[in-house]
Design a protein around this motif. Sequence first.
Motif, PDB file in Angstrom:
ATOM      1  N   UNK A  28       0.870  -1.167   0.000  1.00  0.00           N
ATOM      2  CA  UNK A  28       0.000   0.000   0.000  1.00  0.00           C
ATOM      3  C   UNK A  28       0.913   1.224   0.000  1.00  0.00           C
ATOM      4  N   UNK A  29       1.143   1.784  -1.182  1.00  0.00           N
ATOM      5  CA  UNK A  29       2.062   2.906  -1.348  1.00  0.00           C
ATOM      6  C   UNK A  29       1.405   4.195  -0.849  1.00  0.00           C
ATOM      7  N   UNK A  30       2.075   4.874   0.085  1.00  0.00           N
ATOM      8  CA  UNK A  30       1.580   6.130   0.641  1.00  0.00           C
ATOM      9  C   UNK A  30       2.678   7.169   0.471  1.00  0.00           C
ATOM     10  N   UNK A  31       2.334   8.319  -0.084  1.00  0.00           N
ATOM     11  CA  UNK A  31       3.310   9.389  -0.274  1.00  0.00           C
ATOM     12  C   UNK A  31       3.806   9.897   1.072  1.00  0.00           C
ATOM     13  N   UNK A  32       5.089  10.197   1.137  1.00  0.00           N
ATOM     14  CA  UNK A  32       5.646  10.712   2.389  1.00  0.00           C
ATOM     15  C   UNK A  32       5.309  12.203   2.519  1.00  0.00           C
ATOM     16  N   UNK A  33       5.116  12.670   3.748  1.00  0.00           N
ATOM     17  CA  UNK A  33       4.778  14.080   3.956  1.00  0.00           C
ATOM     18  C   UNK A  33       5.947  14.992   3.595  1.00  0.00           C
ATOM     19  N   UNK A  34       5.638  16.166   3.070  1.00  0.00           N
ATOM     20  CA  UNK A  34       6.668  17.126   2.673  1.00  0.00           C
ATOM     21  C   UNK A  34       7.470  17.644   3.857  1.00  0.00           C
ATOM     22  N   UNK A  35       6.856  17.661   5.048  1.00  0.00           N
ATOM     23  CA  UNK A  35       7.520  18.233   6.224  1.00  0.00           C
ATOM     24  C   UNK A  35       8.221  17.188   7.096  1.00  0.00           C
ATOM     25  N   UNK A  36       8.524  16.027   6.545  1.00  0.00           N
ATOM     26  CA  UNK A  36       9.208  14.986   7.321  1.00  0.00           C
ATOM     27  C   UNK A  36      10.629  15.429   7.633  1.00  0.00           C
ATOM     28  N   UNK A  37      11.121  14.986   8.794  1.00  0.00           N
ATOM     29  CA  UNK A  37      12.511  15.259   9.173  1.00  0.00           C
ATOM     30  C   UNK A  37      13.301  13.960   9.350  1.00  0.00           C
ATOM     31  N   UNK A  38      12.577  12.836   9.491  1.00  0.00           N
ATOM     32  CA  UNK A  38      13.195  11.537   9.705  1.00  0.00           C
ATOM     33  C   UNK A  38      12.243  10.465   9.195  1.00  0.00           C
ATOM     34  N   UNK A  39      12.793   9.451   8.537  1.00  0.00           N
ATOM     35  CA  UNK A  39      11.980   8.315   8.089  1.00  0.00           C
ATOM     36  C   UNK A  39      12.620   7.037   8.593  1.00  0.00           C
ATOM     37  N   UNK A  40      11.799   6.225   9.252  1.00  0.00           N
ATOM     38  CA  UNK A  40      12.226   4.917   9.754  1.00  0.00           C
ATOM     39  C   UNK A  40      11.390   3.852   9.075  1.00  0.00           C
ATOM     40  N   UNK A  41      11.903   2.653   9.110  1.00  0.00           N
ATOM     41  CA  UNK A  41      11.126   1.514   8.636  1.00  0.00           C
ATOM     42  C   UNK A  41      11.090   0.482   9.763  1.00  0.00           C
ATOM     43  N   UNK A  42       9.874   0.057  10.089  1.00  0.00           N
ATOM     44  CA  UNK A  42       9.673  -0.971  11.106  1.00  0.00           C
ATOM     45  C   UNK A  42       9.384  -2.275  10.374  1.00  0.00           C
ATOM     46  N   UNK A  43      10.200  -3.304  10.640  1.00  0.00           N
ATOM     47  CA  UNK A  43      10.043  -4.605   9.984  1.00  0.00           C
ATOM     48  C   UNK A  43       9.643  -5.654  11.003  1.00  0.00           C
ATOM     49  N   UNK A  44       8.772  -6.541  10.564  1.00  0.00           N
ATOM     50  CA  UNK A  44       8.295  -7.631  11.415  1.00  0.00           C
ATOM     51  C   UNK A  44       8.331  -8.924  10.608  1.00  0.00           C
ATOM     52  N   UNK A  45       8.909  -9.964  11.197  1.00  0.00           N
ATOM     53  CA  UNK A  45       8.942 -11.274  10.551  1.00  0.00           C
ATOM     54  C   UNK A  45       8.331 -12.295  11.504  1.00  0.00           C
TER      55      UNK A  45
END
Length: 93
Positions: A28-45
């Motif tokens: 489910x592709x969601x555009x990132x906000x223009x005012x972001x300062x940090x992007x993380x990815x949370x992974x679960x297996x």
Amino acid sequence: MSSKEWREWHLTPNGWVAGTLQHDSGRNQISSPDNKVLTCIYKETIAPDAMALSGYGEPGFNQSSNVSIIWRCSNHQLISELLDKFGSCPERI
């Protein structure tokens, strides 16, 4: 067969914003906000344990997770202030 899912989380001046989500059934592709300062990815297996694979007993599952920073702006002071205010990256899909 294991299940590998992940979600992007974007830190903004308004708090954490959920981003793109990858499930077994697709992305489910969601555009990132223009005012972001940090992007993380949370992974679960989630994977079957040895009992589930052997065919004996009640099947169980092993779950592991991790968080990785995949992007940050150059304003480290702002990132630090927002992390103090809103906490670390959410650990949930």
